[in-house]
Design a protein around this motif. Structure first.
Motif, PDB file in Angstrom:
ATOM      1  N   TRP A  93       1.302  -0.783  -0.097  1.00  0.00           N
ATOM      2  CA  TRP A  93      -0.164  -0.100  -0.063  1.00  0.00           C
ATOM      3  C   TRP A  93       1.344   1.452  -0.181  1.00  0.00           C
ATOM      4  N   ALA A  94       0.937   1.356  -0.924  1.00  0.00           N
ATOM      5  CA  ALA A  94       1.167   3.250  -0.929  1.00  0.00           C
ATOM      6  C   ALA A  94       0.499   4.751  -1.045  1.00  0.00           C
ATOM      7  N   TRP A  95       0.674   5.545  -0.541  1.00  0.00           N
ATOM      8  CA  TRP A  95      -0.157   7.341  -1.147  1.00  0.00           C
ATOM      9  C   TRP A  95       0.412   7.930  -2.183  1.00  0.00           C
ATOM     10  N   VAL A  96       0.149   8.156  -3.001  1.00  0.00           N
ATOM     11  CA  VAL A  96       0.332   9.153  -4.043  1.00  0.00           C
ATOM     12  C   VAL A  96      -0.936  10.418  -3.517  1.00  0.00           C
ATOM     13  N   HIS A  97      -0.161  11.638  -4.667  1.00  0.00           N
ATOM     14  CA  HIS A  97      -0.615  13.112  -4.295  1.00  0.00           C
ATOM     15  C   HIS A  97       0.013  14.173  -5.383  1.00  0.00           C
ATOM     16  N   PRO A  98      -1.087  14.126  -5.937  1.00  0.00           N
ATOM     17  CA  PRO A  98      -1.185  14.640  -7.579  1.00  0.00           C
ATOM     18  C   PRO A  98       0.242  15.774  -7.020  1.00  0.00           C
ATOM     19  N   GLY A  99       0.206  16.519  -6.495  1.00  0.00           N
ATOM     20  CA  GLY A  99       1.230  17.341  -5.980  1.00  0.00           C
ATOM     21  C   GLY A  99       2.764  17.076  -5.663  1.00  0.00           C
ATOM     22  N   PHE A 100       3.044  15.364  -5.464  1.00  0.00           N
ATOM     23  CA  PHE A 100       4.148  15.770  -5.320  1.00  0.00           C
ATOM     24  C   PHE A 100       4.730  14.280  -6.172  1.00  0.00           C
ATOM     25  N   ALA A 101       6.469  14.541  -6.490  1.00  0.00           N
ATOM     26  CA  ALA A 101       7.034  13.401  -7.239  1.00  0.00           C
ATOM     27  C   ALA A 101       6.580  11.876  -6.995  1.00  0.00           C
ATOM     28  N   ARG A 102       6.981  12.074  -5.957  1.00  0.00           N
ATOM     29  CA  ARG A 102       7.339   9.836  -4.888  1.00  0.00           C
ATOM     30  C   ARG A 102       5.965   9.657  -4.278  1.00  0.00           C
ATOM     31  N   PRO A 103       5.821   8.432  -4.510  1.00  0.00           N
ATOM     32  CA  PRO A 103       4.318   8.059  -3.587  1.00  0.00           C
ATOM     33  C   PRO A 103       5.417   8.288  -2.141  1.00  0.00           C
ATOM     34  N   GLU A 104       4.464   7.725  -1.331  1.00  0.00           N
ATOM     35  CA  GLU A 104       4.554   7.533   0.079  1.00  0.00           C
ATOM     36  C   GLU A 104       4.315   6.455   0.953  1.00  0.00           C
ATOM     37  N   LEU A 105       5.268   5.285   1.246  1.00  0.00           N
ATOM     38  CA  LEU A 105       5.150   4.124   1.542  1.00  0.00           C
ATOM     39  C   LEU A 105       4.556   4.324   3.110  1.00  0.00           C
ATOM     40  N   GLY A 106       3.516   3.172   3.432  1.00  0.00           N
ATOM     41  CA  GLY A 106       3.174   3.748   4.911  1.00  0.00           C
ATOM     42  C   GLY A 106       1.783   3.155   4.798  1.00  0.00           C
ATOM     43  N   GLU A 107       1.343   2.458   6.330  1.00  0.00           N
ATOM     44  CA  GLU A 107      -0.182   2.877   6.450  1.00  0.00           C
ATOM     45  C   GLU A 107      -1.024   4.093   6.603  1.00  0.00           C
ATOM     46  N   ALA A 108      -0.301   4.419   7.533  1.00  0.00           N
ATOM     47  CA  ALA A 108      -1.595   6.075   7.927  1.00  0.00           C
ATOM     48  C   ALA A 108      -1.157   7.499   6.410  1.00  0.00           C
ATOM     49  N   GLU A 109      -1.940   7.966   6.535  1.00  0.00           N
ATOM     50  CA  GLU A 109      -2.247   9.245   5.143  1.00  0.00           C
ATOM     51  C   GLU A 109      -1.155   9.861   6.413  1.00  0.00           C
ATOM     52  N   PRO A 110       0.118  10.330   4.135  1.00  0.00           N
ATOM     53  CA  PRO A 110       1.415  11.263   4.749  1.00  0.00           C
ATOM     54  C   PRO A 110       0.738  12.385   5.620  1.00  0.00           C
ATOM     55  N   ASN A 111       1.697  13.498   6.866  1.00  0.00           N
ATOM     56  CA  ASN A 111       1.012  14.475   7.553  1.00  0.00           C
ATOM     57  C   ASN A 111       2.313  15.461   7.353  1.00  0.00           C
ATOM     58  N   LEU A 112       2.114  16.199   6.503  1.00  0.00           N
ATOM     59  CA  LEU A 112       2.971  17.495   6.267  1.00  0.00           C
ATOM     60  C   LEU A 112       2.725  18.663   7.358  1.00  0.00           C
ATOM     61  N   ALA A 113       2.052  18.505   8.116  1.00  0.00           N
ATOM     62  CA  ALA A 113       1.590  19.192   9.048  1.00  0.00           C
ATOM     63  C   ALA A 113       2.870  19.694   9.816  1.00  0.00           C
ATOM     64  N   PRO A 114       4.029  19.026  10.417  1.00  0.00           N
ATOM     65  CA  PRO A 114       4.422  19.317  11.240  1.00  0.00           C
ATOM     66  C   PRO A 114       5.801  19.862  10.274  1.00  0.00           C
ATOM     67  N   ASP A 115       6.055  19.607   9.213  1.00  0.00           N
ATOM     68  CA  ASP A 115       6.574  20.076   8.933  1.00  0.00           C
ATOM     69  C   ASP A 115       6.644  21.996   8.503  1.00  0.00           C
ATOM     70  N   GLN A 116       5.234  21.548   7.890  1.00  0.00           N
ATOM     71  CA  GLN A 116       4.868  23.269   7.583  1.00  0.00           C
ATOM     72  C   GLN A 116       5.028  23.835   8.570  1.00  0.00           C
ATOM     73  N   GLY A 117       4.690  23.749   9.235  1.00  0.00           N
ATOM     74  CA  GLY A 117       5.029  24.579  10.956  1.00  0.00           C
ATOM     75  C   GLY A 117       6.122  24.898  11.594  1.00  0.00           C
TER      76      GLY A 117
END
Length: 150
Positions: A93-117
């Motif tokens: 299972w992977a997560w893909v986003h139209p704004g990002f070139a790379r998929p993310e591996l993991g069970e949970a949806e990627p959370n970029l809020a800490p990075d943004q903060g």
């Protein structure tokens, strides 16, 4: 004219603030381009990084809703790589986003809020500190190493 240490550090901090602000706003724009979608992907291969401590890239292939196939490389941590967690031919299972070139591996949806903060606050802090140092150097005639104001 040779800049003083204070002036050099102030200018570097203002530059770092600009880079952090660009990163912050670029990532925010990419996040607005769509939503994370969980997909089932096939691992085509796992390519080791130059140094095993840096992990690897898992080359994934997945199908989109419109029937097209996409390939992308997802980062694999060094611990997951050493444990052999991802192998060619496996379905993951992977997560893909139209704004990002790379998929993310993991069970949970990627959370970029800490990075943004972090990038937002760090940009503001670097800008304030850099401008304060530049103002200090100009006010005390320490802008250049000779001690003369510009």
């Amino acid at each position: 004219m040779k800049l003083s240490l204070f002036a050099t550090v102030g200018l570097v901090l203002v530059g770092v603030a600009g880079a952090l602000a660009w990163t912050h706003f670029d990532q925010a724009a990419k996040l607005k381009a769509g939503k994370w979608v969980r997909v089932q992907a096939t691992v085509l291969q796992v390519v080791e990084a130059r140094s095993a401590q840096h992990g690897a890239i898992a080359v994934l292939r997945w199908a989109t809703d419109d029937g097209r196939t996409n390939d992308g490389g997802a980062y694999v941590t060094g611990a997951d790589f050493k444990a052999g967690r991802f192998k060619a031919g496996e379905t993951v299972w992977a997560w893909v986003h139209p704004g990002f070139a790379r998929p993310e591996l993991g069970e949970a949806e990627p959370n970029l809020a800490p990075d943004q903060g972090f990038t937002g606050k760090a940009a503001v802090a670097c800008l304030i500190l850099g401008l304060a140092l530049l103002a200090f150097t100009l006010a005390t005639a320490r802008f250049s190493s000779t001690g003369a104001a510009p």
